[in-house]
Motif scaffolding. Sequence first.
Motif, PDB file in Angstrom:
ATOM      1  N   GLU A   1      50.242  44.166  58.815  1.00 54.97           N
ATOM      2  CA  GLU A   1      50.148  43.158  57.540  1.00 54.97           C
ATOM      3  C   GLU A   1      48.856  42.462  57.576  1.00 54.97           C
ATOM      4  OE1 GLU A   1      53.569  40.482  58.207  1.00 54.97           O
ATOM      5  OE2 GLU A   1      54.986  42.019  57.631  1.00 54.97           O
ATOM      6  N   GLU A   2      48.137  42.276  58.520  1.00 49.46           N
ATOM      7  CA  GLU A   2      46.905  41.615  58.714  1.00 49.46           C
ATOM      8  C   GLU A   2      45.934  42.741  58.118  1.00 49.46           C
ATOM      9  OE1 GLU A   2      44.047  38.769  58.772  1.00 49.46           O
ATOM     10  OE2 GLU A   2      45.983  38.585  58.667  1.00 49.46           O
ATOM     11  N   VAL A   3      46.129  43.878  58.615  1.00 49.14           N
ATOM     12  CA  VAL A   3      44.972  44.885  58.283  1.00 49.14           C
ATOM     13  C   VAL A   3      45.015  45.130  56.686  1.00 49.14           C
ATOM     14  CG1 VAL A   3      44.750  47.418  58.656  1.00 49.14           C
ATOM     15  CG2 VAL A   3      44.864  45.880  60.573  1.00 49.14           C
ATOM     16  N   GLN A   4      46.626  45.260  56.230  1.00 48.06           N
ATOM     17  CA  GLN A   4      46.765  45.592  54.981  1.00 48.06           C
ATOM     18  C   GLN A   4      46.083  44.566  54.209  1.00 48.06           C
ATOM     19  OE1 GLN A   4      50.913  45.979  54.983  1.00 48.06           O
ATOM     20  NE2 GLN A   4      50.681  48.044  54.319  1.00 48.06           N
ATOM     21  N   LYS A   5      46.045  43.251  54.523  1.00 47.44           N
ATOM     22  CA  LYS A   5      45.516  42.098  53.745  1.00 47.44           C
ATOM     23  C   LYS A   5      43.899  42.362  53.710  1.00 47.44           C
ATOM     24  CE  LYS A   5      49.285  39.154  54.427  1.00 47.44           C
ATOM     25  NZ  LYS A   5      49.706  37.744  55.110  1.00 47.44           N
ATOM     26  N   ALA A   6      43.316  42.586  54.849  1.00 45.17           N
ATOM     27  CA  ALA A   6      42.053  42.561  55.180  1.00 45.17           C
ATOM     28  C   ALA A   6      41.316  44.108  54.474  1.00 45.17           C
ATOM     29  CB  ALA A   6      41.601  42.538  56.619  1.00 45.17           C
ATOM     30  N   PHE A   7      41.880  44.742  54.394  1.00 41.17           N
ATOM     31  CA  PHE A   7      41.422  46.167  53.712  1.00 41.17           C
ATOM     32  C   PHE A   7      40.980  45.929  52.405  1.00 41.17           C
ATOM     33  CE2 PHE A   7      41.067  50.259  51.706  1.00 41.17           C
ATOM     34  CZ  PHE A   7      40.516  51.097  52.689  1.00 41.17           C
ATOM     35  N   THR A   8      39.679  46.326  52.212  1.00 41.14           N
ATOM     36  CA  THR A   8      39.143  46.292  50.821  1.00 41.14           C
ATOM     37  C   THR A   8      38.366  47.400  50.153  1.00 41.14           C
ATOM     38  OG1 THR A   8      36.931  45.430  51.383  1.00 41.14           O
ATOM     39  CG2 THR A   8      38.644  43.731  50.977  1.00 41.14           C
ATOM     40  N   ILE A   9      38.621  47.861  49.022  1.00 39.06           N
ATOM     41  CA  ILE A   9      38.056  48.764  48.391  1.00 39.06           C
ATOM     42  C   ILE A   9      37.339  48.459  47.150  1.00 39.06           C
ATOM     43  CG2 ILE A   9      40.120  49.715  47.396  1.00 39.06           C
ATOM     44  CD1 ILE A   9      39.145  52.669  48.059  1.00 39.06           C
ATOM     45  N   ASP A  10      36.330  49.032  46.739  1.00 36.76           N
ATOM     46  CA  ASP A  10      35.448  48.826  45.397  1.00 36.76           C
ATOM     47  C   ASP A  10      35.915  49.745  44.427  1.00 36.76           C
ATOM     48  OD1 ASP A  10      33.911  48.215  43.458  1.00 36.76           O
ATOM     49  OD2 ASP A  10      32.073  47.978  44.574  1.00 36.76           O
ATOM     50  N   ILE A  11      36.752  49.436  43.470  1.00 39.23           N
ATOM     51  CA  ILE A  11      36.957  50.277  42.308  1.00 39.23           C
ATOM     52  C   ILE A  11      36.234  49.653  41.146  1.00 39.23           C
ATOM     53  CG2 ILE A  11      38.747  51.568  40.979  1.00 39.23           C
ATOM     54  CD1 ILE A  11      40.513  51.378  43.439  1.00 39.23           C
ATOM     55  N   ASP A  12      35.301  50.723  40.638  1.00 34.87           N
ATOM     56  CA  ASP A  12      34.722  50.223  39.118  1.00 34.87           C
ATOM     57  C   ASP A  12      34.006  48.793  39.444  1.00 34.87           C
ATOM     58  OD1 ASP A  12      35.091  52.195  37.965  1.00 34.87           O
ATOM     59  OD2 ASP A  12      36.951  51.643  37.019  1.00 34.87           O
ATOM     60  N   GLY A  13      33.433  48.661  40.516  1.00 36.16           N
ATOM     61  CA  GLY A  13      32.560  47.150  41.029  1.00 36.16           C
ATOM     62  C   GLY A  13      33.528  46.165  40.969  1.00 36.16           C
ATOM     63  N   SER A  14      34.737  46.188  41.086  1.00 35.10           N
ATOM     64  CA  SER A  14      35.677  45.122  41.415  1.00 35.10           C
ATOM     65  C   SER A  14      36.262  45.298  42.963  1.00 35.10           C
ATOM     66  CB  SER A  14      36.783  44.840  40.249  1.00 35.10           C
ATOM     67  OG  SER A  14      37.823  43.871  40.714  1.00 35.10           O
ATOM     68  N   ILE A  15      35.959  44.583  43.885  1.00 32.69           N
ATOM     69  CA  ILE A  15      36.188  44.813  45.239  1.00 32.69           C
ATOM     70  C   ILE A  15      37.707  44.217  45.154  1.00 32.69           C
ATOM     71  CG2 ILE A  15      35.885  44.270  47.705  1.00 32.69           C
ATOM     72  CD1 ILE A  15      33.281  44.056  47.014  1.00 32.69           C
ATOM     73  N   SER A  16      38.706  44.797  45.811  1.00 35.19           N
ATOM     74  CA  SER A  16      39.948  44.354  45.818  1.00 35.19           C
ATOM     75  C   SER A  16      40.490  44.692  47.026  1.00 35.19           C
ATOM     76  CB  SER A  16      40.859  45.682  44.623  1.00 35.19           C
ATOM     77  OG  SER A  16      40.343  45.131  43.269  1.00 35.19           O
ATOM     78  N   SER A  17      41.632  43.815  47.402  1.00 34.01           N
ATOM     79  CA  SER A  17      42.191  44.056  48.532  1.00 34.01           C
ATOM     80  C   SER A  17      43.413  44.435  48.279  1.00 34.01           C
ATOM     81  CB  SER A  17      42.426  42.507  49.522  1.00 34.01           C
ATOM     82  OG  SER A  17      43.063  41.695  48.648  1.00 34.01           O
ATOM     83  N   LYS A  18      44.691  44.832  49.332  1.00 27.36           N
ATOM     84  CA  LYS A  18      45.604  45.314  49.234  1.00 27.36           C
ATOM     85  C   LYS A  18      46.389  44.408  48.340  1.00 27.36           C
ATOM     86  CE  LYS A  18      50.071  46.427  50.894  1.00 27.36           C
ATOM     87  NZ  LYS A  18      51.291  45.846  50.556  1.00 27.36           N
ATOM     88  N   THR A  19      47.425  44.932  47.390  1.00 30.01           N
ATOM     89  CA  THR A  19      48.364  44.285  46.603  1.00 30.01           C
ATOM     90  C   THR A  19      49.590  44.486  46.896  1.00 30.01           C
ATOM     91  OG1 THR A  19      48.109  45.780  44.827  1.00 30.01           O
ATOM     92  CG2 THR A  19      46.765  44.242  44.872  1.00 30.01           C
ATOM     93  N   GLU A  20      50.622  43.838  46.469  1.00 27.27           N
ATOM     94  CA  GLU A  20      52.275  43.906  47.095  1.00 27.27           C
ATOM     95  C   GLU A  20      52.765  45.194  46.189  1.00 27.27           C
ATOM     96  OE1 GLU A  20      53.422  42.320  49.509  1.00 27.27           O
ATOM     97  OE2 GLU A  20      51.445  41.520  49.690  1.00 27.27           O
ATOM     98  N   ILE A  21      52.211  46.330  46.441  1.00 29.06           N
ATOM     99  CA  ILE A  21      52.675  47.433  45.976  1.00 29.06           C
ATOM    100  C   ILE A  21      52.881  48.458  47.008  1.00 29.06           C
ATOM    101  CG2 ILE A  21      51.813  47.186  43.532  1.00 29.06           C
ATOM    102  CD1 ILE A  21      49.257  48.759  44.258  1.00 29.06           C
ATOM    103  N   SER A  22      53.702  49.648  46.629  1.00 34.44           N
ATOM    104  CA  SER A  22      54.173  50.569  47.743  1.00 34.44           C
ATOM    105  C   SER A  22      53.485  51.870  47.665  1.00 34.44           C
ATOM    106  CB  SER A  22      55.507  50.888  47.743  1.00 34.44           C
ATOM    107  OG  SER A  22      55.783  51.244  46.473  1.00 34.44           O
ATOM    108  N   ASP A  23      53.121  52.607  48.531  1.00 38.12           N
ATOM    109  CA  ASP A  23      52.639  53.997  48.472  1.00 38.12           C
ATOM    110  C   ASP A  23      53.161  54.825  49.162  1.00 38.12           C
ATOM    111  OD1 ASP A  23      51.161  53.851  51.523  1.00 38.12           O
ATOM    112  OD2 ASP A  23      51.390  52.067  50.455  1.00 38.12           O
ATOM    113  N   GLY A  24      52.786  56.253  49.243  1.00 40.28           N
ATOM    114  CA  GLY A  24      53.517  57.371  49.923  1.00 40.28           C
ATOM    115  C   GLY A  24      52.722  58.295  50.664  1.00 40.28           C
ATOM    116  N   GLU A  25      53.340  59.269  51.053  1.00 36.59           N
ATOM    117  CA  GLU A  25      52.906  60.671  51.677  1.00 36.59           C
ATOM    118  C   GLU A  25      53.537  61.869  51.038  1.00 36.59           C
ATOM    119  OE1 GLU A  25      53.030  62.501  56.271  1.00 36.59           O
ATOM    120  OE2 GLU A  25      53.521  60.421  55.763  1.00 36.59           O
ATOM    121  N   THR A  26      52.302  62.782  50.703  1.00 37.03           N
ATOM    122  CA  THR A  26      52.740  63.840  49.987  1.00 37.03           C
ATOM    123  C   THR A  26      53.069  64.759  51.182  1.00 37.03           C
ATOM    124  OG1 THR A  26      50.954  63.323  48.512  1.00 37.03           O
ATOM    125  CG2 THR A  26      51.618  65.648  48.419  1.00 37.03           C
ATOM    126  N   ASP A  27      54.239  65.383  50.988  1.00 37.54           N
ATOM    127  CA  ASP A  27      54.728  66.324  51.947  1.00 37.54           C
ATOM    128  C   ASP A  27      54.473  67.802  51.580  1.00 37.54           C
ATOM    129  OD1 ASP A  27      57.665  64.555  52.973  1.00 37.54           O
ATOM    130  OD2 ASP A  27      55.791  64.683  53.672  1.00 37.54           O
TER     131      ASP A  27
END
Length: 725
Positions: free
Chosen positions: A690-716
């Motif tokens: 959970e700490e890693v999820q919160k600390a992870f940041t990525i810059d999308i269109d100049g806005s640095i965002s950390s992990k939000t409360e949403i889910s993601d998945g794996e392509t099988d």
Amino acid sequence: MAVGTFPGERASLGHKLTSSISSVISTFTQQPLSRPTNLYRPLFGEVIPLCELYSIANVVVFPSSSQSSALQNPSQPYSQHNGIGSTGFRSTPPSPFIEALQTIGLGSPSWSASAISVFTIVLPTTNGYVTRSDFLQLRLQDFPYKILRTHEPLRPLQKYSATCPAPGPVTSEHDLATLVESAAGVVQWEDLPTSVSFVDLEIYRTRLTEELRDRLHNAPWLSSTPIPRQRVALIRGRPNITAGGPVYRAAKALGLDLIIVDEEGHWLQADTEENKMHREAFLVTDMTEDAGVVDRIIQSIVSYPLPIHGVFTLSDNFFVAVAQVAEALGLPTSPVAAFETSVDKYRSRLLQNVPGQTARVHNVRELESLPASGGNQQAEFIPRFPLIVKPTKGWSSECVSKVNNLADLATAVQKATSRHGSAAVIEPFFDGPEMDVNFVLLDGEILFSEIADEPPCDADSSAATVHSTFSPEALTLPSALPAQEQDIAKSTLRDILVNLGFCTGVFHVEARMVSSTFEYRKQDGVIDLVLKHAKSLPESGAECKLIEINARPPGYRVTVPTRHTYGVDYFAAHMLAAAGDKNRLRLTTRPYSHVLGDNTNDSKRGAQYWSRLVYIPAPAAGTVQWPSKLAPCEELKRRRPDLADKIVLGVDYCVPGDKVDLYTDGARTYVAHLLVVNRESRRDVIRLGEEVQKAFTIDIDGSISSKTEISDGETDVDPDVEGCE
């Protein structure tokens, strides 16, 4: 790794130290120091019978020093002794042992007087043939003591002749050099500071040996019988080196010659030196998914001038075709009918169906008559909410909906039937902990199996709507379900596989445990599986309900963490099964022997630590940028060194300029995954994730965002690096 203080061990080991290192020192007569001090290295070597399969020789190389005083106080730091004694084991110029190390690229060209060097020589106890050349690298990954270098000289399939030294002290540098030259592997550990005491040095050696035993004692490096060289064909190569690398490296280590069958323009097609490292040949084939694809693949294979002993794929939409190819060529495979059932989610649901609870429709119009008549081939359907609606052909939780009322059913069917042009299956929602159950089977026998827990996702919420997703946010290994329920899951799903015709191979099965005695609940600040309150315990026994069968290893993102956690390589097992190499399939699916937590619980046996696979979803739609010039996973480790040593794997899916959306075909788009580990407790690894999820940041269109409360998945279908354009 510096050696710390281990309460309760120092006193008991003080005498042991004096009777081991000190007694060895006394066996050597003093030799004149006839070379420069910085080349002089006092040595201590000992052969230890590790287990039935291996002996090891641990060698401690002390700093260069003049010889003045004997070992007097084991609790003092080495630096206070000015050597190891007037009768110590001295390396004399030229040093055969040190020269043997330097010949294989270990040791140091300029020996420092500031550290203690430690080496382990690995010696199989019997003759045999090498099952895989990177065996030591695989079994020692994420070792708790840092490894500087590893020497593995053995080639796959070659014959190895064992050297069987007598247990105990090694009294000659020439003998040590001979062991290095005949070793199956040599490990150079991170140097220890001279401030370490002799007692702590002995504790270090003891713990090192115990850890090696947990990793090696049940895992044969050698086969007792010769291994023929074989060639396998991968139908549909991986989309990139990140996804394909673990497959290609495993094939090379196993001595399997790999052929790629794929479309014109694939990145592995060009006959470059780099591509030749990954495959023997590339067979250009029209892979259009039509009635002629099987014949085209067969033609490519039979036209190759060298024999091909097995075919396999990692792409879900080619399972049936590849099984048909194997049957036509007389190669190892499960029955075509088994694959046809597994890829059809309606037919696989019927394997556990209760009449009237499952239906299939091809469009929204068919819903109108469905409650009154289930259709020509299905019983009358009576909807019981909540329901699940999903494509009969699909992957990665794409277009899967949870339906709570009749009004939303049409919306869900429309979404499901729009994907892949398939029909929609309507089935019960099974309320209970979701899990991934992975198997390696040989003629119906479970060689290895593990269960990983998927925490609740958006659609599990009581407030979920038809638009909520089943994309997972994380995966935790090993499972926290009670051993009895894990046994139920494994036996139930194994029987389904075998009855279907899947008796040999690697299988990734998704399921839920209904009427479990455990539930996800927040406790001590962590949401995890815990025992239900007494008033909530189910009256009926737990049941394992199948969600879907994937007749292949889990996706890349899960297969690699399993290799780290258990030491079992699913990609290697998948290829060996395809080649019909049953002997090596059995030998290469042995997990570690560690036991986490309660040592009476066999369900925790085999994992070297608790691990948490963390998926990072795109927090916004737009264009990816890297302001720091570092990939986000690496940037996180640089910014948070307190987390860095707990992150054993971090993979970014996007590069600057890539376009990302929040959703891809109804599932979360994700931009990275990380594997975090903890050797102390499952709760700690969840907190860490959970700490890693919160600390992870990525810059999308100049806005640095950390992990939000949403889910993601794996392509099988192509379970690799996707989500960015």
